[in-house]
Design a protein around this motif. Structure first.
Motif, short mmCIF file in Angstrom:
data_model
loop_
_atom_site.label_atom_id
_atom_site.label_comp_id
_atom_site.label_asym_id
_atom_site.label_seq_id
_atom_site.Cartn_x
_atom_site.Cartn_y
_atom_site.Cartn_z
N THR A 1 -47.51 24.44 40.72
CA THR A 1 -46.29 24.68 41.57
C THR A 1 -46.24 25.75 42.57
OG1 THR A 1 -45.20 26.08 39.51
CG2 THR A 1 -44.90 23.59 39.56
N LEU A 2 -47.30 26.90 42.15
CA LEU A 2 -47.26 27.79 42.99
C LEU A 2 -48.00 27.90 44.24
CD1 LEU A 2 -46.78 30.65 40.33
CD2 LEU A 2 -45.13 29.93 41.84
N GLY A 3 -48.81 26.80 44.45
CA GLY A 3 -49.67 26.54 45.49
C GLY A 3 -51.12 26.80 45.05
N GLU B 1 -51.48 24.57 25.62
CA GLU B 1 -50.89 25.63 26.83
C GLU B 1 -51.70 25.64 28.06
OE1 GLU B 1 -51.40 26.03 23.53
OE2 GLU B 1 -49.58 26.66 22.64
N ASN B 2 -52.85 25.07 27.91
CA ASN B 2 -53.92 24.79 29.15
C ASN B 2 -53.11 24.05 30.10
OD1 ASN B 2 -55.81 24.23 31.29
ND2 ASN B 2 -57.10 25.40 29.76
N ARG B 3 -52.57 22.72 29.69
CA ARG B 3 -52.04 21.99 30.52
C ARG B 3 -50.62 22.55 31.19
NH1 ARG B 3 -47.69 18.99 29.47
NH2 ARG B 3 -47.99 19.28 27.28
N LEU B 4 -49.87 23.31 30.40
CA LEU B 4 -48.78 23.94 30.83
C LEU B 4 -48.96 25.02 32.04
CD1 LEU B 4 -46.64 24.15 27.67
CD2 LEU B 4 -46.46 22.26 29.44
N SER B 5 -49.97 25.79 31.75
CA SER B 5 -50.46 26.94 32.66
C SER B 5 -50.91 26.29 34.02
CB SER B 5 -51.51 27.77 32.10
OG SER B 5 -50.82 28.44 30.79
N CYS B 6 -51.89 25.32 33.90
CA CYS B 6 -52.05 24.46 35.00
C CYS B 6 -50.79 23.83 35.92
CB CYS B 6 -53.14 23.40 34.63
SG CYS B 6 -54.76 23.74 34.36
#
Length: 253
Positions: free
Chosen positions: A24-26, A14-19
């Motif tokens: 993507t949001l800057g 999940e850490n990778r996905l949150s990163c």
């Protein structure tokens, strides 16, 4: 919050996905998991899991406490049940866990809350007496949900699928990190492990803004000396992003 450097403490994957989402949001994600998820792999443990999963059709409710419980539990369901049994109500604690069930093709009931306490409130109208409930979780997880349902007459069983371990870091790990502006934690255990490392290597982090997933964990953070703790009211990315102040142009789930 553009260019904000955020320490993300979720376990993998999940850490990778949150990163990726923060990027993507800057924002600038800094991954530093504070939990490792280790599936139970001993032959005796796997045999016990398989036996319980084969009997899962005997339960009225199956509750998954985390995305990791979904990820591992769905693998076991695929192995033991070519088609999901009829008559089982599938529930995830929190928006992210519920969505993870839906993504796996498991028809999870939609519930509005983010915590075990919210789920208990949502289930209040349900007559639980003599209903069989299976809670899928990690070894040694919280028992409050099961205890409260037992008080209402439910028959509770637990299925442990994984262990949570504290990752091993040293002073060099923290020395090599960039400057941090903000911290995300998504569980009380992650907060505890982070606080231990901070006491050793990064005492000044206690003054940083830290976003927690629930009122319970937020109070724990304050008790541990985090002076700028705030609550996202959810451990899913959308809740944390909203609490961080990113402007996505989309409403939060």
């Amino acid at each position: 919050m553009q260019d904000c450097s955020i320490l993300i403490t979720r376990p993998e994957p999940e850490n990778r996905l949150s990163c990726e989402r923060v990027r993507t949001l800057g924002g600038t994600p800094v991954p530093l998991p504070m939990l490792e998820i280790a599936p139970l792999e001993e032959a005796k443990q796997q045999a016990a899991i398989r036996s319980q999963v084969f009997d899962i059709n005997e339960f009225h409710y199956v509750i998954f406490v985390s995305k990791n419980a979904v990820r591992l539990g769905s693998d076991w369901l695929d192995a033991c049940w070519p088609m999901l049994p009829i008559g089982v109500h599938w529930i995830g604690i929190g928006q992210g866990t519920t969505q993870a069930l839906l993504d796996e093709g498991i028809p999870a009931l939609s519930n509005p809350g983010h915590t075990s306490e919210d789920l208990l409130d949502w289930l209040k109208p349900v007559k639980m007496k003599n209903l069989k409930v299976l809670i899928m979780r990690g070894v040694g997880g919280r028992t409050e949900l099961g205890d409260k349902l037992e008080e209402r007459g439910a028959k509770i069983s637990y299925l442990s699928l994984y262990e949570r371990k504290k990752p091993e870091y040293n002073a060099q790990t923290f020395l090599m990190l960039p400057d941090i502006n903000l911290i995300w934690v998504t569980s009380g255990e992650s907060l505890h492990n982070l606080s231990e490392y901070v006491a050793q290597y990064k005492q000044d982090w206690k003054t940083l803004p830290i976003i927690t997933p629930s009122s319970r964990v937020n109070q724990q953070a304050k008790d541990m000396g985090w002076i700028n703790a705030s609550c996202a009211h959810g451990a899913d990315d959308n809740s944390l992003i909203k609490a961080t102040g990113f402007h996505t142009g989309q409403s939060n789930d």
